[in-house]
Design an enzyme around this catalytic site. Structure first.
Site, mmCIF file in Angstrom:
data_model
loop_
_atom_site.group_PDB
_atom_site.id
_atom_site.type_symbol
_atom_site.label_atom_id
_atom_site.label_comp_id
_atom_site.label_asym_id
_atom_site.label_seq_id
_atom_site.Cartn_x
_atom_site.Cartn_y
_atom_site.Cartn_z
ATOM 1 N N TYR A 52 -8.138 -20.891 3.911
ATOM 2 C CA TYR A 52 -7.322 -21.211 2.405
ATOM 3 C C TYR A 52 -7.941 -21.593 1.344
ATOM 4 C CZ TYR A 52 -2.173 -21.013 3.275
ATOM 5 O OH TYR A 52 -0.928 -20.420 3.525
ATOM 6 N N GLU A 54 -6.697 -22.511 -2.182
ATOM 7 C CA GLU A 54 -5.840 -22.762 -3.431
ATOM 8 C C GLU A 54 -6.670 -23.236 -4.390
ATOM 9 O OE1 GLU A 54 -4.087 -23.334 -0.568
ATOM 10 O OE2 GLU A 54 -2.029 -23.376 -0.865
ATOM 11 N N ASP A 198 0.139 -1.967 -18.297
ATOM 12 C CA ASP A 198 0.182 -1.991 -16.640
ATOM 13 C C ASP A 198 -0.399 -0.715 -16.252
ATOM 14 O OD1 ASP A 198 0.689 -1.692 -13.938
ATOM 15 O OD2 ASP A 198 2.881 -2.213 -14.170
ATOM 16 N N THR A 224 -2.537 -2.718 -10.078
ATOM 17 C CA THR A 224 -2.628 -2.843 -8.422
ATOM 18 C C THR A 224 -4.128 -2.513 -8.196
ATOM 19 O OG1 THR A 224 -1.677 -0.775 -8.332
ATOM 20 C CG2 THR A 224 -0.118 -2.784 -7.888
ATOM 21 N N LYS A 227 -4.493 2.035 -5.817
ATOM 22 C CA LYS A 227 -3.844 3.438 -5.879
ATOM 23 C C LYS A 227 -5.212 4.188 -6.246
ATOM 24 C CE LYS A 227 0.713 1.951 -7.501
ATOM 25 N NZ LYS A 227 0.974 0.408 -8.038
ATOM 26 N N ARG A 233 -4.748 -3.542 -0.832
ATOM 27 C CA ARG A 233 -3.449 -3.586 -1.524
ATOM 28 C C ARG A 233 -3.445 -4.853 -2.171
ATOM 29 N NH1 ARG A 233 0.285 0.312 0.179
ATOM 30 N NH2 ARG A 233 1.713 -0.865 -1.391
#
Ligand code: DSN
Length: 417
Positions: A52, A54, A198, A224, A227, A233
């Site tokens: 983790y 954060e 985008d 993203t 692609k 991903r």
């Protein structure tokens, strides 16, 4: 492969094997999909998933970040270097959260945004009505030109002058032509709007020099990473210095908790791969392949939105061939060609069975297929269109395609496993 999964969970192991086989045996033409390298797969499935983190490097809420901080800084440095960006954030979980972070960071609820309508090639998060971006902001949608199917900056300028948006979104999920980002930036500047580009679909083309970059022109570029960029991903934001603080704060703590560090690791690997000469050649081959596919489809009597392509995708209106998108996409899948049905601009048909198919060449290009193979694939698409209701004929083509695919290794997939 996956020995531990086999022991612990035979059902999931079985599905992994089946998916392995499916991805190997079929021609995958969904333009937003790809095959990542073995290195990207390994980093995705790595022990960074256990941590983790954060916050941002040097400013975390948990201890034990000795490696994660270095990793995240590395991914950011590679992203900035590859795309020439002033700032980068590699934490967005995917493209939709990345876009939402831009809205949350730069806008007030109810502000006007101007984005490309979904049926004209935009994305849900460009302000489409069912998306949070279309209901919490005042969304005005632009379209492509009714006659050409092309983005029309004169139409856009007129709309922007009238609506005075606070943010303009450029970029698309189903647009086969080069986008004039400089032209978008001029309109945004004229009306005092932020420009968000985008570039999810074309990020790999931009990295490889096969499409002009939006980075010099936009306040923020979202993407993203899985692609054409051929990474894990995930999502990423490339920002001008002046907006970075607000957007970083919107990603965390505004929208997300801990970043997916295993994804960051895989993204760092993918960015390194994308900086190579080999990747440049890959990006240009994607476009050449899409053009070869388009030309042969035209010869077979299909109608193409805008008449062809400059990028990785081809949008086909299949109605002149006496069918519609959904049944043809299903017949193609049965025959071993995977694509998605898609609306075409001003489509009179419903989204669940529209007039079009969306085809793309990123995955087949990764397998080393070239223009000759694209022509063969277009021939199969035409053949499937003819025999779409004949199960035996479709099964026969599926056999031919399986054999064909065996000549093209797929990264990350071991035959026979
Ligand atoms: N689902 C993606 C695509 O296929 O284009 C967009 O997010």
């Amino acid at each position: 492969m996956w020995r531990a999964v086999e022991t612990t969970d035979p059902e999931v192991h079985h599905l992994l094997q089946e998916e392995n086989r499916r991805q190997f045996d079929k021609i995958r033409l969904i333009p937003s999909e790809n095959y990542v390298s073995r290195a990207v797969l390994e980093a995705t499935g790595s022990i960074f998933t256990n941590k983790y983190s954060e916050g941002y490097a040097g400013k975390r809420y948990y201890e034990g970040q000795q490696n994660v901080d270095t990793l995240e800084r590395l991914a950011i440095a590679r992203a900035r270097e590859l795309f020439g960006a002033e700032r980068a954030n590699v934490q967005p979980y995917s493209g939709s959260p990345a876009n939402l972070a831009v809205y949350f960071g730069l806008l007030e609820l109810g502000d006007t945004i101007l984005g490309l309508s979904l049926p004209h090639g935009g994305h849900l998060t460009h302000g489409w009505s069912v998306s949070i971006t279309g209901s919490y902001y005042r969304s005005v949608q632009y379209t492509v030109h009714p006659e050409t199917g092309l983005l029309d900056l004169d139409m856009l300028r007129e709309l922007a002058r009238k609506e005075r948006p606070k943010l303009i979104v450029a970029g698309a999920t189903a647009y086969p032509r080069t986008i004039d980002f400089e032209g978008f930036a001029a309109i945004a500047a004229e009306v005092g709007a932020f420009l968000l580009v985008d570039m999810a679909h074309i990020a790999g083309l931009v990295a490889g020099g096969a499409h002009p970059s939006p980075v010099p022109h936009a306040d923020v570029v979202s993407t993203t990473t899985h692609k054409t960029l051929r990474g894990p991903r995930g999502g990423m934001l490339l920002m001008r210095r002046k907006v970075a603080k607000r957007i970083n704060k919107a990603v965390f703590p505004g929208l997300q908790g801990g970043p997916h560090n295993h994804t960051t690791a895989a993204l760092a690997v993918a960015l390194r791969e994308a900086a190579t000469e080999e990747f440049q050649s890959y990006a240009h081959s994607i476009v050449k392949n899409a053009q070869a596919l388009a030309e042969r489809l035209l010869e077979h009597g299909f109608k193409l939105v805008t008449g062809g392509t400059d990028n990785h995708l081809v949008l086909v209106d299949v109605t002149p061939r006496g069918t519609t998108g959904k049944p043809l996409a299903k017949a193609l899948d049965t025959a071993g060609i995977v694509c998605n049905y898609n609306t075409v601009p001003f489509d009179p048909r419903p989204p669940m069975d529209p007039s079009g198919l969306r085809l793309g060449t990123p995955a087949v290009t990764t397998r080393g297929m070239g223009p000759a193979e694209m022509r063969r694939i277009a021939d199969w698409i035409a053949e499937v269109t003819e025999v779409r209701d004949d199960e035996a004929a479709l099964a026969k083509i599926a056999g031919q395609i399986r054999e064909f695919c065996h000549n093209f290794p797929a990264p990350g997939i071991e035959l026979g496993s």
